[in-house]
Design a protein around this motif. Structure first.
Motif, PDB file in Angstrom:
ATOM      1  N   ARG A   1      14.508 -12.200   7.210  1.00 48.79           N
ATOM      2  CA  ARG A   1      15.010 -11.017   6.507  1.00 48.79           C
ATOM      3  C   ARG A   1      14.646 -11.071   5.026  1.00 48.79           C
ATOM      4  N   THR A   2      14.811 -12.249   4.433  1.00 48.24           N
ATOM      5  CA  THR A   2      14.530 -12.413   3.008  1.00 48.24           C
ATOM      6  C   THR A   2      13.034 -12.262   2.740  1.00 48.24           C
ATOM      7  N   ILE A   3      12.220 -12.887   3.563  1.00 47.75           N
ATOM      8  CA  ILE A   3      10.764 -12.782   3.398  1.00 47.75           C
ATOM      9  C   ILE A   3      10.316 -11.340   3.556  1.00 47.75           C
ATOM     10  N   ARG A   4      10.815 -10.676   4.582  1.00 45.08           N
ATOM     11  CA  ARG A   4      10.458  -9.270   4.820  1.00 45.08           C
ATOM     12  C   ARG A   4      10.820  -8.411   3.604  1.00 45.08           C
ATOM     13  N   SER A   5      11.989  -8.652   3.046  1.00 45.85           N
ATOM     14  CA  SER A   5      12.425  -7.901   1.875  1.00 45.85           C
ATOM     15  C   SER A   5      11.520  -8.183   0.672  1.00 45.85           C
ATOM     16  N   ARG A   6      11.170  -9.444   0.473  1.00 46.63           N
ATOM     17  CA  ARG A   6      10.300  -9.822  -0.652  1.00 46.63           C
ATOM     18  C   ARG A   6       8.918  -9.170  -0.501  1.00 46.63           C
ATOM     19  N   ILE A   7       8.392  -9.173   0.706  1.00 48.53           N
ATOM     20  CA  ILE A   7       7.074  -8.560   0.943  1.00 48.53           C
ATOM     21  C   ILE A   7       7.150  -7.056   0.715  1.00 48.53           C
ATOM     22  N   TRP A   8       8.204  -6.420   1.194  1.00 46.70           N
ATOM     23  CA  TRP A   8       8.355  -4.977   1.030  1.00 46.70           C
ATOM     24  C   TRP A   8       8.454  -4.621  -0.454  1.00 46.70           C
ATOM     25  N   THR A   9       9.223  -5.405  -1.213  1.00 51.35           N
ATOM     26  CA  THR A   9       9.352  -5.165  -2.650  1.00 51.35           C
ATOM     27  C   THR A   9       8.004  -5.332  -3.340  1.00 51.35           C
ATOM     28  N   TRP A  10       7.279  -6.385  -2.966  1.00 51.58           N
ATOM     29  CA  TRP A  10       5.958  -6.617  -3.547  1.00 51.58           C
ATOM     30  C   TRP A  10       5.013  -5.466  -3.214  1.00 51.58           C
ATOM     31  N   LYS A  11       5.062  -4.981  -1.965  1.00 59.72           N
ATOM     32  CA  LYS A  11       4.186  -3.885  -1.552  1.00 59.72           C
ATOM     33  C   LYS A  11       4.488  -2.612  -2.326  1.00 59.72           C
ATOM     34  N   LYS A  12       5.773  -2.276  -2.453  1.00 61.65           N
ATOM     35  CA  LYS A  12       6.136  -1.061  -3.203  1.00 61.65           C
ATOM     36  C   LYS A  12       5.647  -1.157  -4.643  1.00 61.65           C
ATOM     37  N   LYS A  13       5.799  -2.329  -5.250  1.00 62.83           N
ATOM     38  CA  LYS A  13       5.362  -2.532  -6.626  1.00 62.83           C
ATOM     39  C   LYS A  13       3.841  -2.417  -6.717  1.00 62.83           C
ATOM     40  N   SER A  14       3.122  -3.033  -5.780  1.00 59.83           N
ATOM     41  CA  SER A  14       1.656  -2.993  -5.839  1.00 59.83           C
ATOM     42  C   SER A  14       1.114  -1.600  -5.529  1.00 59.83           C
ATOM     43  N   ASP A  15       1.848  -0.805  -4.730  1.00 58.44           N
ATOM     44  CA  ASP A  15       1.413   0.564  -4.453  1.00 58.44           C
ATOM     45  C   ASP A  15       1.416   1.423  -5.714  1.00 58.44           C
ATOM     46  N   ARG A  16       2.288   1.095  -6.647  1.00 56.33           N
ATOM     47  CA  ARG A  16       2.384   1.872  -7.890  1.00 56.33           C
ATOM     48  C   ARG A  16       1.320   1.466  -8.903  1.00 56.33           C
ATOM     49  N   GLN A  17       0.682   0.328  -8.681  1.00 56.56           N
ATOM     50  CA  GLN A  17      -0.340  -0.148  -9.613  1.00 56.56           C
ATOM     51  C   GLN A  17      -1.718   0.283  -9.110  1.00 56.56           C
ATOM     52  N   PRO A  18      -2.507   0.856  -9.998  1.00 56.62           N
ATOM     53  CA  PRO A  18      -3.856   1.276  -9.561  1.00 56.62           C
ATOM     54  C   PRO A  18      -4.725   0.053  -9.283  1.00 56.62           C
ATOM     55  N   LEU A  19      -5.687   0.254  -8.408  1.00 58.55           N
ATOM     56  CA  LEU A  19      -6.651  -0.808  -8.135  1.00 58.55           C
ATOM     57  C   LEU A  19      -7.532  -1.001  -9.359  1.00 58.55           C
ATOM     58  N   ALA A  20      -7.917  -2.222  -9.604  1.00 55.65           N
ATOM     59  CA  ALA A  20      -8.773  -2.511 -10.744  1.00 55.65           C
ATOM     60  C   ALA A  20     -10.170  -1.971 -10.483  1.00 55.65           C
ATOM     61  N   ASP A  21     -10.677  -1.227 -11.433  1.00 56.38           N
ATOM     62  CA  ASP A  21     -12.030  -0.691 -11.314  1.00 56.38           C
ATOM     63  C   ASP A  21     -12.946  -1.573 -12.141  1.00 56.38           C
ATOM     64  N   HIS A  22     -13.953  -2.126 -11.499  1.00 55.41           N
ATOM     65  CA  HIS A  22     -14.855  -3.038 -12.194  1.00 55.41           C
ATOM     66  C   HIS A  22     -16.026  -2.320 -12.848  1.00 55.41           C
ATOM     67  N   LYS A  23     -16.085  -1.015 -12.686  1.00 58.13           N
ATOM     68  CA  LYS A  23     -17.164  -0.289 -13.353  1.00 58.13           C
ATOM     69  C   LYS A  23     -16.884  -0.318 -14.853  1.00 58.13           C
ATOM     70  N   GLY A  24     -17.905  -0.356 -15.603  1.00 59.35           N
ATOM     71  CA  GLY A  24     -17.744  -0.386 -17.048  1.00 59.35           C
ATOM     72  C   GLY A  24     -17.567  -1.798 -17.584  1.00 59.35           C
ATOM     73  N   MET A  25     -17.652  -2.803 -16.713  1.00 58.01           N
ATOM     74  CA  MET A  25     -17.578  -4.176 -17.204  1.00 58.01           C
ATOM     75  C   MET A  25     -18.881  -4.479 -17.941  1.00 58.01           C
ATOM     76  N   VAL A  26     -18.769  -5.275 -18.962  1.00 56.16           N
ATOM     77  CA  VAL A  26     -19.935  -5.610 -19.774  1.00 56.16           C
ATOM     78  C   VAL A  26     -20.116  -7.117 -19.749  1.00 56.16           C
ATOM     79  N   SER A  27     -21.349  -7.560 -19.543  1.00 53.07           N
ATOM     80  CA  SER A  27     -21.627  -8.995 -19.527  1.00 53.07           C
ATOM     81  C   SER A  27     -21.707  -9.523 -20.959  1.00 53.07           C
ATOM     82  N   ASP A  28     -21.861 -10.822 -21.091  1.00 60.03           N
ATOM     83  CA  ASP A  28     -21.890 -11.466 -22.408  1.00 60.03           C
ATOM     84  C   ASP A  28     -23.002 -10.937 -23.309  1.00 60.03           C
ATOM     85  N   ASP A  29     -24.122 -10.522 -22.691  1.00 59.03           N
ATOM     86  CA  ASP A  29     -25.238 -10.039 -23.505  1.00 59.03           C
ATOM     87  C   ASP A  29     -25.153  -8.544 -23.814  1.00 59.03           C
TER      88      ASP A  29
END
Length: 175
Positions: free
Chosen positions: A38-66
């Motif tokens: 029950r506790t694990i299920r609750s922790r996973i559900w809380t984590w999922k709800k939180k991660s759903d609100r965060q946008p996925l990281a977009d790697h476009k526009g990354m710049v290399s060292d040079d």
């Protein structure tokens, strides 16, 4: 491993800590396993709800060292198959080549099937294409394909190279 570096072990550890610190109420009418689930299920559900609100990281526009644009997906290195896989593939291709050559010899007494097999080898599969290439009437192509498949199945039953191909799972033995 899940996003943000969390693993199943992390959720289990958090659940045990939450129960021990009484952050999560332990229900004495349930056994330990059920309380943990029950506790694990609750922790996973809380984590999922939180991660759903965060946008996925977009790697476009990354710049290399040079200073040039950098796309990590496009620049990822494909390790390719290992040496033993390459050897196995090479053996398999050789067995297939031997089988095909011997099957062609087996068909030498039937010129239509020989021509059909050559057309199929050349990746001509449509009846009109095969008719244009071989002169065999398009209306007969389906019948000849069935006949060719039947002959191939019978040829595979006792042929030594077909037996060897069975090792690679590329041969369907039918009786």
């Amino acid at each position: 491993m899940l996003a943000n570096g969390k693993s199943a072990d992390d959720f289990v550890k958090e659940a045990v800590e939450a129960l021990l610190s009484e952050q999560w109420k332990y229900r004495y009418d349930l056994d330990l396993e059920t309380n943990l689930k029950r506790t694990i299920r609750s922790r996973i559900w809380t984590w999922k709800k939180k991660s759903d609100r965060q946008p996925l990281a977009d790697h476009k526009g990354m710049v290399s060292d040079d200073g040039t644009d950098f796309d990590p997906v496009s620049n990822a290195v494909d390790p390719g198959p290992s040496g033993d896989v390459l050897v196995e593939q090479s053996e398999q291709h050789e067995l297939q080549r031997i089988f095909l050559e011997e099957f062609k010899i087996h068909l030498k007494d039937d010129p239509e099937l020989s021509e059909l097999l050559s057309a199929l080898e050349g990746e001509f599969t449509k009846p009109a294409e095969i008719e244009e290439l071989t002169g065999i009437p398009a209306v007969r192509i389906s019948e000849l394909k069935r006949k060719l498949e039947s002959k191939a199945a019978r040829f595979m039953i006792d042929h030594p190279s077909a037996e060897a191909l069975e090792k690679y799972g590329t041969n369907r033995k039918t009786k």
